[in-house]
Design a protein around this motif. Structure first.
Motif, PDB file in Angstrom:
ATOM      1  N   HIS A  69     -12.308  56.216 -18.122  1.00 52.01           N
ATOM      2  CA  HIS A  69     -13.495  56.543 -17.118  1.00 52.01           C
ATOM      3  C   HIS A  69     -13.264  55.258 -15.923  1.00 52.01           C
ATOM      4  O   HIS A  69     -13.278  54.424 -16.221  1.00 52.01           O
ATOM      5  CB  HIS A  69     -14.773  56.288 -17.823  1.00 52.01           C
ATOM      6  CG  HIS A  69     -14.825  57.007 -18.834  1.00 52.01           C
ATOM      7  ND1 HIS A  69     -15.286  58.509 -19.104  1.00 52.01           N
ATOM      8  CD2 HIS A  69     -14.750  56.669 -20.221  1.00 52.01           C
ATOM      9  CE1 HIS A  69     -15.518  59.003 -20.146  1.00 52.01           C
ATOM     10  NE2 HIS A  69     -15.252  57.845 -21.067  1.00 52.01           N
ATOM     11  N   LYS A  70     -12.985  56.163 -14.933  1.00 54.33           N
ATOM     12  CA  LYS A  70     -12.905  55.120 -13.541  1.00 54.33           C
ATOM     13  C   LYS A  70     -14.319  54.467 -13.364  1.00 54.33           C
ATOM     14  O   LYS A  70     -15.439  55.207 -13.363  1.00 54.33           O
ATOM     15  CB  LYS A  70     -12.317  55.727 -12.484  1.00 54.33           C
ATOM     16  CG  LYS A  70     -12.247  55.207 -11.015  1.00 54.33           C
ATOM     17  CD  LYS A  70     -12.119  56.061  -9.900  1.00 54.33           C
ATOM     18  CE  LYS A  70     -12.301  55.381  -8.701  1.00 54.33           C
ATOM     19  NZ  LYS A  70     -12.269  56.100  -7.479  1.00 54.33           N
ATOM     20  N   ILE A  71     -14.083  53.291 -12.899  1.00 50.84           N
ATOM     21  CA  ILE A  71     -15.677  52.714 -12.495  1.00 50.84           C
ATOM     22  C   ILE A  71     -15.539  52.440 -11.052  1.00 50.84           C
ATOM     23  O   ILE A  71     -16.375  52.818 -10.390  1.00 50.84           O
ATOM     24  CB  ILE A  71     -15.663  51.086 -13.306  1.00 50.84           C
ATOM     25  CG1 ILE A  71     -16.013  51.112 -14.817  1.00 50.84           C
ATOM     26  CG2 ILE A  71     -16.737  50.518 -13.085  1.00 50.84           C
ATOM     27  CD1 ILE A  71     -15.964  49.986 -15.536  1.00 50.84           C
ATOM     28  N   ARG A  72     -14.396  51.868 -10.617  1.00 53.01           N
ATOM     29  CA  ARG A  72     -14.425  51.761  -8.950  1.00 53.01           C
ATOM     30  C   ARG A  72     -12.799  51.220  -8.784  1.00 53.01           C
ATOM     31  O   ARG A  72     -12.203  51.120  -9.631  1.00 53.01           O
ATOM     32  CB  ARG A  72     -15.525  50.653  -8.569  1.00 53.01           C
ATOM     33  CG  ARG A  72     -15.078  49.274  -8.908  1.00 53.01           C
ATOM     34  CD  ARG A  72     -15.798  48.292  -8.399  1.00 53.01           C
ATOM     35  NE  ARG A  72     -16.770  47.277  -8.953  1.00 53.01           N
ATOM     36  CZ  ARG A  72     -17.197  47.372 -10.139  1.00 53.01           C
ATOM     37  NH1 ARG A  72     -16.890  48.218 -10.950  1.00 53.01           N
ATOM     38  NH2 ARG A  72     -18.031  46.318 -10.887  1.00 53.01           N
ATOM     39  N   GLU A 121     -10.616  49.645 -11.436  1.00 57.51           N
ATOM     40  CA  GLU A 121     -11.021  49.218 -12.799  1.00 57.51           C
ATOM     41  C   GLU A 121     -11.911  50.408 -13.397  1.00 57.51           C
ATOM     42  O   GLU A 121     -12.246  51.372 -12.699  1.00 57.51           O
ATOM     43  CB  GLU A 121     -12.507  48.201 -12.161  1.00 57.51           C
ATOM     44  CG  GLU A 121     -12.041  46.883 -11.705  1.00 57.51           C
ATOM     45  CD  GLU A 121     -13.272  46.001 -11.201  1.00 57.51           C
ATOM     46  OE1 GLU A 121     -13.774  45.433 -12.111  1.00 57.51           O
ATOM     47  OE2 GLU A 121     -13.776  46.527 -10.355  1.00 57.51           O
ATOM     48  N   GLY A 122     -11.387  50.342 -14.808  1.00 62.78           N
ATOM     49  CA  GLY A 122     -11.925  51.449 -15.457  1.00 62.78           C
ATOM     50  C   GLY A 122     -12.373  50.906 -16.885  1.00 62.78           C
ATOM     51  O   GLY A 122     -12.134  49.854 -17.267  1.00 62.78           O
ATOM     52  N   LEU A 123     -12.945  51.950 -17.758  1.00 63.87           N
ATOM     53  CA  LEU A 123     -13.164  51.825 -19.015  1.00 63.87           C
ATOM     54  C   LEU A 123     -12.484  52.754 -20.095  1.00 63.87           C
ATOM     55  O   LEU A 123     -12.427  53.685 -19.765  1.00 63.87           O
ATOM     56  CB  LEU A 123     -14.891  52.091 -19.278  1.00 63.87           C
ATOM     57  CG  LEU A 123     -15.225  51.535 -20.606  1.00 63.87           C
ATOM     58  CD1 LEU A 123     -15.281  50.167 -21.073  1.00 63.87           C
ATOM     59  CD2 LEU A 123     -16.863  52.102 -20.856  1.00 63.87           C
ATOM     60  N   GLU A 155     -14.403  45.452 -24.827  1.00 66.55           N
ATOM     61  CA  GLU A 155     -15.884  45.020 -24.303  1.00 66.55           C
ATOM     62  C   GLU A 155     -16.831  44.739 -25.513  1.00 66.55           C
ATOM     63  O   GLU A 155     -16.322  45.021 -26.768  1.00 66.55           O
ATOM     64  CB  GLU A 155     -16.101  46.533 -23.805  1.00 66.55           C
ATOM     65  CG  GLU A 155     -15.647  46.603 -22.334  1.00 66.55           C
ATOM     66  CD  GLU A 155     -16.281  45.952 -21.357  1.00 66.55           C
ATOM     67  OE1 GLU A 155     -17.458  45.855 -21.371  1.00 66.55           O
ATOM     68  OE2 GLU A 155     -15.589  45.546 -20.621  1.00 66.55           O
ATOM     69  N   GLN A 209     -13.849  49.832 -26.952  1.00 64.54           N
ATOM     70  CA  GLN A 209     -13.958  50.106 -25.663  1.00 64.54           C
ATOM     71  C   GLN A 209     -13.155  48.794 -25.082  1.00 64.54           C
ATOM     72  O   GLN A 209     -13.497  47.615 -25.641  1.00 64.54           O
ATOM     73  CB  GLN A 209     -15.183  50.117 -25.084  1.00 64.54           C
ATOM     74  CG  GLN A 209     -16.031  51.333 -25.428  1.00 64.54           C
ATOM     75  CD  GLN A 209     -17.292  51.522 -24.690  1.00 64.54           C
ATOM     76  OE1 GLN A 209     -17.772  50.529 -24.323  1.00 64.54           O
ATOM     77  NE2 GLN A 209     -17.854  52.622 -24.657  1.00 64.54           N
ATOM     78  N   SER A 254     -11.954  46.903 -21.273  1.00 65.60           N
ATOM     79  CA  SER A 254     -12.256  47.040 -19.572  1.00 65.60           C
ATOM     80  C   SER A 254     -10.492  47.163 -19.321  1.00 65.60           C
ATOM     81  O   SER A 254      -9.660  46.331 -19.631  1.00 65.60           O
ATOM     82  CB  SER A 254     -12.578  45.948 -19.001  1.00 65.60           C
ATOM     83  OG  SER A 254     -12.634  45.600 -17.989  1.00 65.60           O
ATOM     84  N   SER A 308      -8.074  46.977 -15.812  1.00 64.82           N
ATOM     85  CA  SER A 308      -7.936  47.034 -14.348  1.00 64.82           C
ATOM     86  C   SER A 308      -6.336  46.583 -13.851  1.00 64.82           C
ATOM     87  O   SER A 308      -5.702  46.059 -15.016  1.00 64.82           O
ATOM     88  CB  SER A 308      -8.802  45.896 -13.861  1.00 64.82           C
ATOM     89  OG  SER A 308      -8.388  44.708 -14.520  1.00 64.82           O
TER      90      SER A 308
END
Length: 127
Positions: free
Chosen positions: A7-10, A17-19, A48, A53, A55, A57
């Motif tokens: 999942h893209k965060i930003r 950055e993603g999860l 995480e 999960q 993180s 990047s």
């Protein structure tokens, strides 16, 4: 088939950055980011607190900031599946694409204006 979900965060200031969710993994999943078929060396994967999960990047290298289209593929190394991607478009290629798109929109708008004017003219005479 990969059980990993990304999942893209930003994407900000050159940092993507993603999860990453890995429901079946107890260890950090083997993930790589490819640019021009070569893996990036600075990919960060941190666990995480939620469990299963991570993180994820990576920094877009300066060498990738150039005219044209640059693609980054985020891949699961165990299954060779693509989990996500980042595409950057810069320089003259963008200007040409935007100009072509604007020209197409103008042509369609002119066509609609003509059809609307004909419709208005024809309905006035019918009344």
């Amino acid at each position: 088939m990969s059980t990993l979900k990304l999942h893209k965060i930003r994407f900000q200031n050159g940092l993507w950055e993603g999860l990453l969710e890995a429901p079946d993994a107890t260890d950090a999943p083997a993930v790589q980011v490819l640019h021009l078929d070569r893996p990036l060396t600075e990919v960060n994967l941190a666990p995480e607190p939620e469990g299963n999960q991570w993180s994820l990047s990576f920094k877009v290298p300066n060498s990738a900031l150039t005219d044209g289209v640059q693609s980054f593929l985020i891949c699961d190394q165990s299954s060779n599946e693509t989990l996500g991607e980042l595409t950057l478009i810069a320089g003259d290629a963008v200007a040409d694409d935007l100009r072509a798109e604007v020209e197409l929109l103008r042509a369609e708008l002119d066509m609609l204006k003509g059809a609307f004017r004909r419709h208005c003219r024809d309905t006035q005479h019918d009344g």
